[in-house]
Write an enzyme that holds these catalytic residues in place. Structure first.
Site, PDB file in Angstrom:
ATOM      1  N   ASN A  71      51.440  31.844  58.789  1.00 51.54           N
ATOM      2  CA  ASN A  71      51.024  33.219  58.508  1.00 51.54           C
ATOM      3  C   ASN A  71      50.304  33.359  57.170  1.00 51.54           C
ATOM      4  O   ASN A  71      49.599  34.347  56.960  1.00 51.54           O
ATOM      5  CB  ASN A  71      52.252  34.135  58.527  1.00 51.54           C
ATOM      6  CG  ASN A  71      51.945  35.535  58.045  1.00 51.54           C
ATOM      7  OD1 ASN A  71      51.265  36.298  58.721  1.00 51.54           O
ATOM      8  ND2 ASN A  71      52.424  35.873  56.838  1.00 51.54           N
ATOM      9  N   GLY A  90      53.836  32.581  54.010  1.00 49.45           N
ATOM     10  CA  GLY A  90      53.396  33.936  53.661  1.00 49.45           C
ATOM     11  C   GLY A  90      54.429  34.972  54.049  1.00 49.45           C
ATOM     12  O   GLY A  90      54.087  36.060  54.524  1.00 49.45           O
ATOM     13  N   ALA A  91      55.715  34.646  53.820  1.00 50.08           N
ATOM     14  CA  ALA A  91      56.804  35.476  54.356  1.00 50.08           C
ATOM     15  C   ALA A  91      57.411  36.439  53.344  1.00 50.08           C
ATOM     16  O   ALA A  91      58.442  37.050  53.621  1.00 50.08           O
ATOM     17  CB  ALA A  91      57.907  34.575  54.918  1.00 50.08           C
ATOM     18  N   SER A  92      56.777  36.596  52.201  1.00 49.48           N
ATOM     19  CA  SER A  92      57.361  37.471  51.182  1.00 49.48           C
ATOM     20  C   SER A  92      57.131  38.949  51.464  1.00 49.48           C
ATOM     21  O   SER A  92      57.792  39.809  50.880  1.00 49.48           O
ATOM     22  CB  SER A  92      56.778  37.122  49.803  1.00 49.48           C
ATOM     23  OG  SER A  92      55.383  37.388  49.762  1.00 49.48           O
ATOM     24  N   ARG A  93      56.217  39.255  52.380  1.00 54.10           N
ATOM     25  CA  ARG A  93      55.898  40.665  52.658  1.00 54.10           C
ATOM     26  C   ARG A  93      55.174  40.764  53.984  1.00 54.10           C
ATOM     27  O   ARG A  93      54.819  39.763  54.613  1.00 54.10           O
ATOM     28  CB  ARG A  93      55.017  41.239  51.537  1.00 54.10           C
ATOM     29  CG  ARG A  93      53.752  40.432  51.299  1.00 54.10           C
ATOM     30  CD  ARG A  93      52.916  40.974  50.160  1.00 54.10           C
ATOM     31  NE  ARG A  93      51.756  40.130  49.911  1.00 54.10           N
ATOM     32  CZ  ARG A  93      50.652  40.542  49.314  1.00 54.10           C
ATOM     33  NH1 ARG A  93      50.548  41.792  48.906  1.00 54.10           N
ATOM     34  NH2 ARG A  93      49.640  39.713  49.110  1.00 54.10           N
ATOM     35  N   ALA A 134      35.404  33.981  60.060  1.00 51.92           N
ATOM     36  CA  ALA A 134      35.158  32.589  60.420  1.00 51.92           C
ATOM     37  C   ALA A 134      36.436  31.760  60.324  1.00 51.92           C
ATOM     38  O   ALA A 134      36.707  30.913  61.187  1.00 51.92           O
ATOM     39  CB  ALA A 134      34.075  31.999  59.515  1.00 51.92           C
ATOM     40  N   LYS A 191      39.543  32.861  60.581  1.00 53.49           N
ATOM     41  CA  LYS A 191      40.477  33.262  61.634  1.00 53.49           C
ATOM     42  C   LYS A 191      39.995  32.796  63.010  1.00 53.49           C
ATOM     43  O   LYS A 191      40.811  32.493  63.887  1.00 53.49           O
ATOM     44  CB  LYS A 191      40.659  34.782  61.610  1.00 53.49           C
ATOM     45  CG  LYS A 191      41.395  35.299  60.363  1.00 53.49           C
ATOM     46  CD  LYS A 191      42.789  34.708  60.245  1.00 53.49           C
ATOM     47  CE  LYS A 191      43.602  35.363  59.142  1.00 53.49           C
ATOM     48  NZ  LYS A 191      44.985  34.821  59.056  1.00 53.49           N
ATOM     49  N   TYR A 196      36.356  35.547  56.177  1.00 55.91           N
ATOM     50  CA  TYR A 196      37.659  35.821  56.790  1.00 55.91           C
ATOM     51  C   TYR A 196      37.575  35.676  58.308  1.00 55.91           C
ATOM     52  O   TYR A 196      38.416  35.012  58.929  1.00 55.91           O
ATOM     53  CB  TYR A 196      38.102  37.239  56.408  1.00 55.91           C
ATOM     54  CG  TYR A 196      39.441  37.654  56.981  1.00 55.91           C
ATOM     55  CD1 TYR A 196      40.628  37.240  56.391  1.00 55.91           C
ATOM     56  CD2 TYR A 196      39.512  38.468  58.112  1.00 55.91           C
ATOM     57  CE1 TYR A 196      41.864  37.636  56.901  1.00 55.91           C
ATOM     58  CE2 TYR A 196      40.736  38.862  58.631  1.00 55.91           C
ATOM     59  CZ  TYR A 196      41.906  38.444  58.017  1.00 55.91           C
ATOM     60  OH  TYR A 196      43.122  38.830  58.536  1.00 55.91           O
TER      61      TYR A 196
END
Length: 244
Positions: A87, A9-12, A154, A156, A152
């Protein structure tokens, strides 16, 4: 010794900031994304412009075969993963009674199953070398829960339990497993909030501001560094005091 870091998830947002922070520490960085390759390439270009080493890899982390392929590509290009930052995630605000089974599964598929797949792919190398860093990005809502974000929250929360258990299992192999649980951070996920809503959230935060991706990336970089070597099974919470 230079280490290889995989950041999903590193594009932003937080992922991009974490990739940049790890590169600044001398890591070779795999900038991973699902579909936003152009944005990920921009992050990698920034790393290379600063003298670092980075490459972009794409995979849906909820897909085990895609994750295995991605890790093999990273190893061929940058070397096996020494540091893993899980991430990748999705967000959705919805009344619990309106959440569909498909939406529930999609949330857990990315946030929890994705971390499961990536850890299973990364651990054999880490175990062989008796060193590794796994950092899972949770949320303060995984600690205390949020109305209209039950799935969300739950997912996390599951990541926090996952982190604590895996830390106990992998500690004897010299691998640390920690969690970062950010507060309200100014990213694209906040686009659904009005300026008034954001101002109210900032006012509710004791430090009187929203977080920046760099605030979270600093916690990731610390846990990945030698300074964080005696931290495992912990939840660091850069949230401005929103949850104490």
């Amino acid at each position: 010794m230079e280490k290889t870091a995989i950041v999903t998830g590193a594009s932003r947002g937080i992922g991009a900031a974490a990739a940049l922070a790890l590169a600044a520490q001398g890591c070779r960085v795999a900038v991973c994304c699902r579909t936003r390759r152009d944005s990920a390439e921009s992050v990698a270009a920034r790393i290379r412009a600063a003298g670092g080493t980075a490459a972009v890899f794409c995979a849906d982390v909820s897909d085990e075969a895609a994750v295995r392929t991605m890790f093999a590509q990273v190893e061929q290009t940058l070397g096996p993963a020494d540091i893993l930052v899980n991430n990748a995630g999705v967000a959705q605000q919805k009344l619990f009674t309106d959440i569909t089974a498909a939406e529930w599964d999609a949330m857990f598929g990315v946030c929890v199953k994705g971390a499961f797949h990536c850890c299973q792919a990364a651990l054999p190398h880490m175990i062989r070398q008796k060193w590794g860093r796994i950092i899972n990005i949770s949320s303060m809502w995984g600690q205390v829960g949020a109305s209209c974000e039950v799935h969300y929250s739950a997912a996390k929360a599951a990541l926090i339990g996952f982190t604590k258990a895996l830390a106990k299992e992998e500690g004897p192999s010299g691998i640390t497993v920690n969690c970062v649980a950010p507060g309200v951070v100014e990213t694209d996920m906040m686009a659904v909030f009005s300026p008034e809503d954001k101002a109210a959230l900032a006012e509710e935060t004791p430090l009187c501001r929203l977080g920046a991706p760099e605030d979270v990336a600093a916690a990731v970089a610390f846990l990945a560094s030698d300074a964080g070597a005696f931290f495992t099974g912990q939840v660091l919470a850069p949230n401005g005091g929103f949850v104490v």
